[in-house]
Design a protein around this motif. Structure first.
Motif, mmCIF file in Angstrom:
data_model
loop_
_atom_site.group_PDB
_atom_site.id
_atom_site.type_symbol
_atom_site.label_atom_id
_atom_site.label_comp_id
_atom_site.label_asym_id
_atom_site.label_seq_id
_atom_site.Cartn_x
_atom_site.Cartn_y
_atom_site.Cartn_z
ATOM 1 N N ILE A 116 0.786 -1.374 0.007
ATOM 2 C CA ILE A 116 0.082 -0.119 -0.076
ATOM 3 C C ILE A 116 1.088 1.389 0.059
ATOM 4 O O ILE A 116 0.450 2.375 -0.271
ATOM 5 C CB ILE A 116 -1.032 0.072 1.075
ATOM 6 C CG1 ILE A 116 -0.280 -0.215 2.356
ATOM 7 C CG2 ILE A 116 -1.962 -1.048 1.021
ATOM 8 C CD1 ILE A 116 -1.059 0.052 3.647
ATOM 9 N N LYS A 117 1.954 1.066 0.476
ATOM 10 C CA LYS A 117 2.848 2.363 0.433
ATOM 11 C C LYS A 117 3.569 2.596 -0.946
ATOM 12 O O LYS A 117 3.755 3.573 -1.175
ATOM 13 C CB LYS A 117 4.299 2.028 1.452
ATOM 14 C CG LYS A 117 4.455 3.286 2.259
ATOM 15 C CD LYS A 117 5.328 2.737 3.325
ATOM 16 C CE LYS A 117 6.057 4.157 4.118
ATOM 17 N NZ LYS A 117 6.848 3.955 5.121
ATOM 18 N N ALA A 149 -2.761 -11.809 1.502
ATOM 19 C CA ALA A 149 -3.998 -11.169 1.776
ATOM 20 C C ALA A 149 -3.997 -10.776 3.295
ATOM 21 O O ALA A 149 -4.437 -11.292 4.183
ATOM 22 C CB ALA A 149 -5.164 -12.455 1.916
ATOM 23 N N ASN A 150 -3.236 -9.488 3.275
ATOM 24 C CA ASN A 150 -2.960 -8.934 4.546
ATOM 25 C C ASN A 150 -3.230 -7.548 4.587
ATOM 26 O O ASN A 150 -3.549 -6.817 3.597
ATOM 27 C CB ASN A 150 -1.896 -9.545 5.177
ATOM 28 C CG ASN A 150 -0.550 -9.176 4.194
ATOM 29 O OD1 ASN A 150 -0.680 -7.968 3.518
ATOM 30 N ND2 ASN A 150 0.624 -9.579 4.586
ATOM 31 N N TYR A 151 -2.710 -6.953 5.726
ATOM 32 C CA TYR A 151 -3.230 -5.403 5.771
ATOM 33 C C TYR A 151 -2.233 -4.619 4.969
ATOM 34 O O TYR A 151 -2.410 -3.305 4.611
ATOM 35 C CB TYR A 151 -2.820 -4.981 7.183
ATOM 36 C CG TYR A 151 -1.691 -5.275 7.731
ATOM 37 C CD1 TYR A 151 -0.441 -4.364 7.635
ATOM 38 C CD2 TYR A 151 -1.301 -6.796 8.338
ATOM 39 C CE1 TYR A 151 0.623 -4.798 8.289
ATOM 40 C CE2 TYR A 151 -0.205 -6.898 8.972
ATOM 41 C CZ TYR A 151 0.988 -5.985 8.545
ATOM 42 O OH TYR A 151 2.080 -6.295 9.134
ATOM 43 N N ALA A 152 -0.976 -5.130 4.308
ATOM 44 C CA ALA A 152 0.001 -4.396 3.692
ATOM 45 C C ALA A 152 0.004 -4.317 2.335
ATOM 46 O O ALA A 152 0.813 -3.502 1.652
ATOM 47 C CB ALA A 152 1.296 -4.721 4.246
ATOM 48 N N GLN A 155 -4.963 -5.622 -2.765
ATOM 49 C CA GLN A 155 -5.624 -6.723 -3.298
ATOM 50 C C GLN A 155 -5.725 -6.551 -4.913
ATOM 51 O O GLN A 155 -7.150 -6.554 -5.250
ATOM 52 C CB GLN A 155 -6.800 -7.097 -2.570
ATOM 53 C CG GLN A 155 -6.361 -7.133 -1.207
ATOM 54 C CD GLN A 155 -5.463 -8.226 -0.908
ATOM 55 O OE1 GLN A 155 -5.738 -9.496 -1.252
ATOM 56 N NE2 GLN A 155 -4.372 -7.765 -0.085
ATOM 57 N N LYS A 159 -6.988 -1.958 -8.874
ATOM 58 C CA LYS A 159 -7.731 -0.984 -7.776
ATOM 59 C C LYS A 159 -7.596 0.539 -8.039
ATOM 60 O O LYS A 159 -8.300 1.427 -7.645
ATOM 61 C CB LYS A 159 -7.569 -1.288 -6.440
ATOM 62 C CG LYS A 159 -8.431 -2.647 -6.063
ATOM 63 C CD LYS A 159 -8.558 -2.745 -4.652
ATOM 64 C CE LYS A 159 -8.988 -4.166 -4.129
ATOM 65 N NZ LYS A 159 -10.369 -4.660 -4.992
ATOM 66 N N ILE B 178 -7.258 -9.728 9.628
ATOM 67 C CA ILE B 178 -5.997 -10.079 8.712
ATOM 68 C C ILE B 178 -5.913 -9.246 7.480
ATOM 69 O O ILE B 178 -4.928 -8.823 7.048
ATOM 70 C CB ILE B 178 -6.035 -11.445 8.440
ATOM 71 C CG1 ILE B 178 -5.640 -12.161 9.768
ATOM 72 C CG2 ILE B 178 -5.417 -11.885 7.391
ATOM 73 C CD1 ILE B 178 -5.932 -13.865 9.758
ATOM 74 N N GLY B 180 -7.265 -8.529 3.203
ATOM 75 C CA GLY B 180 -7.410 -9.311 2.223
ATOM 76 C C GLY B 180 -8.910 -9.102 1.841
ATOM 77 O O GLY B 180 -9.662 -8.700 2.349
#
Lengths: 243, 197
Positions: A116-117, A149-152, A155, A159, B178, B180
């Motif tokens: 995301i950064k 599949a995580n916060y960083a 996806q 997008k 989490i 995703g």
């Protein structure tokens, strides 16, 4: 004698008489001199001039002279590097010149996960590229987030920016990337191979074709519809016989 | 590596130097650990760094832990190293979650508020910064703050270090989602209607 034998073996078309080239040479000289007239002139023009549209010529030129940006994100970049190597050699398709600046590039390969950064940085690179520009999303991560599949991790890179081709794999082999690149070339030429769209009756649903489906796509759709009708009729016939 | 009796000696000396600062010890897998009172962490670290015979002058690592169902919930772990003797000592400070105790109405130390940000009313656990003792802790403490939301009192520049500055939340906490997106298969595509658009 030996030459005759070879010709007989060869599946290729029989070459013209050996005087043919000489005849054309003499005709070209006459044309330049201004001596060629009437049917002979017509014949010469038919043989040596190709007509096309400017649009088609431009697309042909663009598709065969793509400048990818030197831009690697993660492990897919290692596979991406090998497409310029002699083993895979994307120079065959005219895209061997990786530019170090986005302002000189017209294709971006997203090779890896997009954190995301990193997303605003990629968006800026994309905005700096000159029109027309294309993007290949390489591998599962940049297409859908993949295993991250995580916060960083974003996806799916589409997008925040347009993506033309998604190449699946983790990582895709260099052959797969070259195949994706060939698909991109077909897209630029306006003559895409429908591929899975033919199987799933989805021709004409391409995002880029929604406005005005290309001639080739329409022909494919018609051919598909005809084949489908024929096969359903055949199936119905078979069902009738057995019942 | 101090052995188990050596660890007890250190704990004893430390309790003499700073009364009641050591809450417990354990020695597992050949690793020695002191569990200390978080309010006196600077005294403990200072004593371990400077007192003759100890001289753990190098802070290898400083990290946060979230033991969510347990209380105290958070841990800040200091890995100390004595270079000449090649001895390692772990110091662990357990921190209560002020947000949880605020809900339970437990009496406790009044928690301070996080500076800046859009969730400035959030209650965060706090501990003293050890940057004055170990300058290397500056980035380590920023990382712990970034991922666990533990405030270090007296840190010169407590900002996020890895996540974007405008990120909301503490992603390594165990109650953090989490993230995703659900992957659509044929068996669950009805649960996400019109996913293809």
């Amino acid at each position: 004698m030996r030459r005759e034998k070879l010709r007989a073996l060869s599946p290729l078309e029989e070459p013209g008489p050996p005087t043919d080239l000489r005849v054309r040479q003499l005709r070209a000289r006459d044309l330049l001199r201004g001596d060629l007239e009437g049917a002979a002139l017509e014949q010469h023009v038919k043989e040596s001039v190709l007509t096309t549209t400017l649009d088609r010529t431009m697309r042909w030129g663009r598709a065969n002279s793509i400048f990818p940006a030197t831009f690697g994100l993660a492990c897919c970049a290692i596979e991406m590097m090998s497409i310029v190597s002699p083993r895979y050699d994307i120079a065959r398709f005219g895209a061997e010149n990786m530019r170090a600046s986005p302002r000189q590039a017209d294709m971006l390969i997203l090779s890896g996960r997009v954190a995301i950064k990193m997303a605003p940085v990629i968006r800026r690179l994309y905005d700096q590229m000159l029109e027309p520009k294309w993007v290949i999303s390489m591998g599962a991560c940049s297409s859908s987030g993949g295993m991250f599949a995580n916060y960083a991790v974003v996806q799916g890179a589409d997008k925040f920016m347009p993506v033309d081709i998604h190449v699946p794999g983790c990582p895709p082999r260099a052959e797969a990337l070259v195949y994706g690149f060939n698909k991109l070339q077909r897209m630029i030429l306006g003559n895409p191979d429908p591929g899975w769209r033919r199987r799933y009756n989805a021709i004409g649903t391409e995002e880029w074709a929604r406005e005005a489906p290309s001639e080739a796509a329409r022909e494919e759709a018609e051919a598909y519809a005809a084949a489908r009708e024929a096969s359903t009729a055949h199936n119905a016939e078979l069902a009738g016989e057995s019942g | 590596m101090p052995d188990a009796p050596g660890l007890e000696l250190i704990a004893q000396d430390l309790n003499e130097a700073a009364e009641g600062s050591v809450l417990g010890t354990y020695h597992e897998h050949g690793q020695a650990c002191l569990i200390v009172d978080p309010e006196r962490i600077l005294e403990v670290l200072g004593w371990l760094r400077d007192s003759p015979g100890q001289e753990y002058r190098f802070l290898c690592s400083l990290h946060g832990v979230d033991y969510l169902p347990a209380e105290p919930r958070f841990g800040v772990v200091y890995e100390l190293l004595n270079m000449p003797r090649v001895e390692r000592l772990r110091v662990r400070a357990a921190l209560r979650d002020p947000a949880a105790s605020a809900h339970d109405g437990e009496p406790g130390r009044p928690p301070s508020r996080r500076r800046g940000g859009d969730r400035s009313d959030e209650l965060l656990p706090e501990i003293d910064s050890c940057v004055s003792l170990f300058p290397t802790a500056e980035f380590h403490e920023r990382e712990v703050y970034d991922f666990f939301g533990i405030l270090f009192r007296g840190h010169p520049d407590l900002r996020r270090i890895l996540m974007p500055e405008d990120y909301v939340g503490w992603p390594q906490r165990r109650d953090f989602p989490i993230g995703g997106e659900p992957v659509i298969f044929t068996h669950n595509e009805r649960e996400v209607p019109r996913w293809y658009e």
